[in-house]
Design a protein around this motif. Structure first.
Motif, mmCIF file in Angstrom:
data_model
loop_
_atom_site.group_PDB
_atom_site.id
_atom_site.type_symbol
_atom_site.label_atom_id
_atom_site.label_comp_id
_atom_site.label_asym_id
_atom_site.label_seq_id
_atom_site.Cartn_x
_atom_site.Cartn_y
_atom_site.Cartn_z
ATOM 1 N N PRO A 163 0.818 -1.223 0.000
ATOM 2 C CA PRO A 163 0.000 0.000 0.000
ATOM 3 C C PRO A 163 0.851 1.273 0.000
ATOM 4 N N VAL A 164 1.975 1.242 0.696
ATOM 5 C CA VAL A 164 2.852 2.421 0.748
ATOM 6 C C VAL A 164 3.419 2.703 -0.647
ATOM 7 N N VAL A 165 3.930 1.665 -1.296
ATOM 8 C CA VAL A 165 4.531 1.851 -2.620
ATOM 9 C C VAL A 165 3.471 2.248 -3.646
ATOM 10 N N TYR A 166 2.290 1.615 -3.578
ATOM 11 C CA TYR A 166 1.227 1.966 -4.534
ATOM 12 C C TYR A 166 0.816 3.426 -4.363
ATOM 13 N N ARG A 167 0.630 3.853 -3.109
ATOM 14 C CA ARG A 167 0.243 5.259 -2.893
ATOM 15 C C ARG A 167 1.288 6.222 -3.431
ATOM 16 N N ILE A 168 2.551 5.884 -3.237
ATOM 17 C CA ILE A 168 3.621 6.767 -3.724
ATOM 18 C C ILE A 168 3.597 6.852 -5.250
ATOM 19 N N LEU A 169 3.475 5.695 -5.897
ATOM 20 C CA LEU A 169 3.603 5.673 -7.353
ATOM 21 C C LEU A 169 2.345 6.130 -8.086
ATOM 22 N N PHE A 170 1.163 5.823 -7.514
ATOM 23 C CA PHE A 170 -0.061 5.994 -8.299
ATOM 24 C C PHE A 170 -1.057 7.008 -7.758
ATOM 25 N N THR A 171 -0.815 7.550 -6.576
ATOM 26 C CA THR A 171 -1.830 8.432 -5.993
ATOM 27 C C THR A 171 -1.196 9.678 -5.378
ATOM 28 N N ASP A 172 -2.075 10.604 -4.979
ATOM 29 C CA ASP A 172 -1.633 11.754 -4.198
ATOM 30 C C ASP A 172 -2.066 11.619 -2.748
ATOM 31 N N ARG A 173 -2.567 10.448 -2.371
ATOM 32 C CA ARG A 173 -3.053 10.260 -1.012
ATOM 33 C C ARG A 173 -1.914 10.425 -0.025
ATOM 34 N N PRO A 174 -2.059 11.308 0.938
ATOM 35 C CA PRO A 174 -0.988 11.492 1.919
ATOM 36 C C PRO A 174 -0.911 10.294 2.875
ATOM 37 N N MET A 175 0.247 10.078 3.431
ATOM 38 C CA MET A 175 0.438 9.012 4.416
ATOM 39 C C MET A 175 1.156 9.609 5.612
ATOM 40 N N ASP A 176 0.707 9.256 6.806
ATOM 41 C CA ASP A 176 1.402 9.749 8.006
ATOM 42 C C ASP A 176 1.594 8.591 8.976
ATOM 43 N N GLY A 177 2.063 8.927 10.168
ATOM 44 C CA GLY A 177 2.320 7.894 11.165
ATOM 45 C C GLY A 177 1.061 7.122 11.545
ATOM 46 N N ASP A 178 -0.074 7.817 11.589
ATOM 47 C CA ASP A 178 -1.336 7.138 11.917
ATOM 48 C C ASP A 178 -1.674 6.088 10.863
ATOM 49 N N TYR A 179 -1.445 6.460 9.618
ATOM 50 C CA TYR A 179 -1.708 5.519 8.531
ATOM 51 C C TYR A 179 -0.832 4.270 8.695
ATOM 52 N N VAL A 180 0.437 4.485 9.008
ATOM 53 C CA VAL A 180 1.361 3.360 9.191
ATOM 54 C C VAL A 180 0.898 2.464 10.337
ATOM 55 N N ARG A 181 0.463 3.064 11.433
ATOM 56 C CA ARG A 181 -0.028 2.258 12.563
ATOM 57 C C ARG A 181 -1.237 1.416 12.153
ATOM 58 N N THR A 182 -2.095 2.003 11.332
ATOM 59 C CA THR A 182 -3.253 1.244 10.852
ATOM 60 C C THR A 182 -2.810 0.030 10.034
ATOM 61 N N LEU A 183 -1.816 0.235 9.168
ATOM 62 C CA LEU A 183 -1.312 -0.881 8.353
ATOM 63 C C LEU A 183 -0.744 -1.984 9.240
ATOM 64 N N VAL A 184 0.065 -1.596 10.205
ATOM 65 C CA VAL A 184 0.721 -2.583 11.073
ATOM 66 C C VAL A 184 -0.314 -3.313 11.931
ATOM 67 N N ASP A 185 -1.274 -2.584 12.467
ATOM 68 C CA ASP A 185 -2.280 -3.234 13.308
ATOM 69 C C ASP A 185 -3.149 -4.195 12.501
#
Lengths: 193, 193
Positions: A163-185
């Motif tokens: 999801p991190v790589v896809y967002r970087i390459l294909f979207t403008d969706r921002p990602m922050d620490g909260d987003y990362v915690r959601t992925l890990v959880d």
């Protein structure tokens, strides 16, 4: 952990002639990328900066895209093991968040694109994934040694890296620490009975 | 759904001179891609095949990579709405499985790479994501009309599209229908209380 010009990636003898050429060419690419627009960089320009002939570069790396991919992979290789926080969750959040931050940066995104632009072989992209998975494996081995349950490596790749790589390459969706915690959880939920 | 040379992408008047040039250039690229190695294709070659001057192409598309990205996007635009199976789960599995199959193919993977290789702007990659999300939105609107709960579009992108694209670009991990069902069921689990 860092390999490359220093320690003989591709089996080069450290300090040997071949390793010195690689170090000079890689350094020339890094310098030129810092100074110029990407589109201005060419094999003859890199060769002149590195003090080698263009044919040395063509012989060893193929074309410019393959050379850029090789340099990008070298820069992706981490210098150290993932940070140790004492828990699987903590280690994962720290690592994924650092990955997100580095790869979202302009140089990080350029590295991913360079790795993918090496069209003739998908090998650099495979190595890029292997580098990330090796870091996750270190985290999982530590957790297992502490007696923690660990998730499957492919599942971790699907849920935390893709999801991190896809967002970087294909979207403008921002990602922050909260987003990362959601992925890990979300990944750690898979460990619950 | 299909837009482009026929219906006036970028606001071109269908049948107008500009639309005819676009149709001819796109057709020339598709033909050449079917006949030759990618590395042999050049703007002058496309121009000759399409019966336009190279400067027409440079003026309208920028460079070869931007043209290839434009053609790839055109081919990614689906001709039809997603298949209708009667349930959200059925529609999602059918759509994701078709996406996986098309994008894993050699032409599909080349399309994704062409979209990403348009380095000067990330716009083609954004459009690529938007095309997929528009299809998912059709599926979700249908489900909502039937009274089914629907997941968040970004979550669906993270859980069902990102892993497929990451595996295609960065790994050799095979994907099959079972894998797709796992992705969809993981997404639908998020709807449970």
């Amino acid at each position: 952990m860092r390999m490359g010009e220093e320690t003989g990636r591709k089996g080069l003898r450290p300090g040997g002639r071949s390793a010195r050429v690689q170090a000079a060419v890689h350094a020339a690419v890094r310098d030129l990328l810092a100074e110029r627009e990407r589109g201005e960089i060419s094999v003859p320009l890199v060769a002149a900066r590195a003090g080698v002939t263009p044919s040395t570069i063509y012989r060893r790396w193929g074309d410019l895209q393959d050379l850029l991919a090789d340099v990008a992979l070298e820069q992706m290789r981490p210098d150290t093991d993932p940070a140790e926080t004492g828990t699987l969750r903590g280690d994962l959040i720290a690592w994924v968040d650092q990955y997100r931050e580095e790869m979202s940066s302009a140089p990080g995104t350029a590295m991913i694109r360079d790795v993918l632009a090496s069209l003739e072989g998908s090998d650099p992209a495979r190595q890029c994934c292997a580098i990330s998975q090796a870091q996750l494996s270190v985290i999982f081995a530590r957790a297992a040694a502490r007696g923690e349950a660990v998730p499957d490596l492919d599942l971790a790749t699907d849920l935390c890296i893709a999801p991190v790589v896809y967002r970087i390459l294909f979207t403008d969706r921002p990602m922050d620490g909260d987003y990362v915690r959601t992925l890990v959880d979300r990944l750690l939920m898979s460990l619950r009975p």
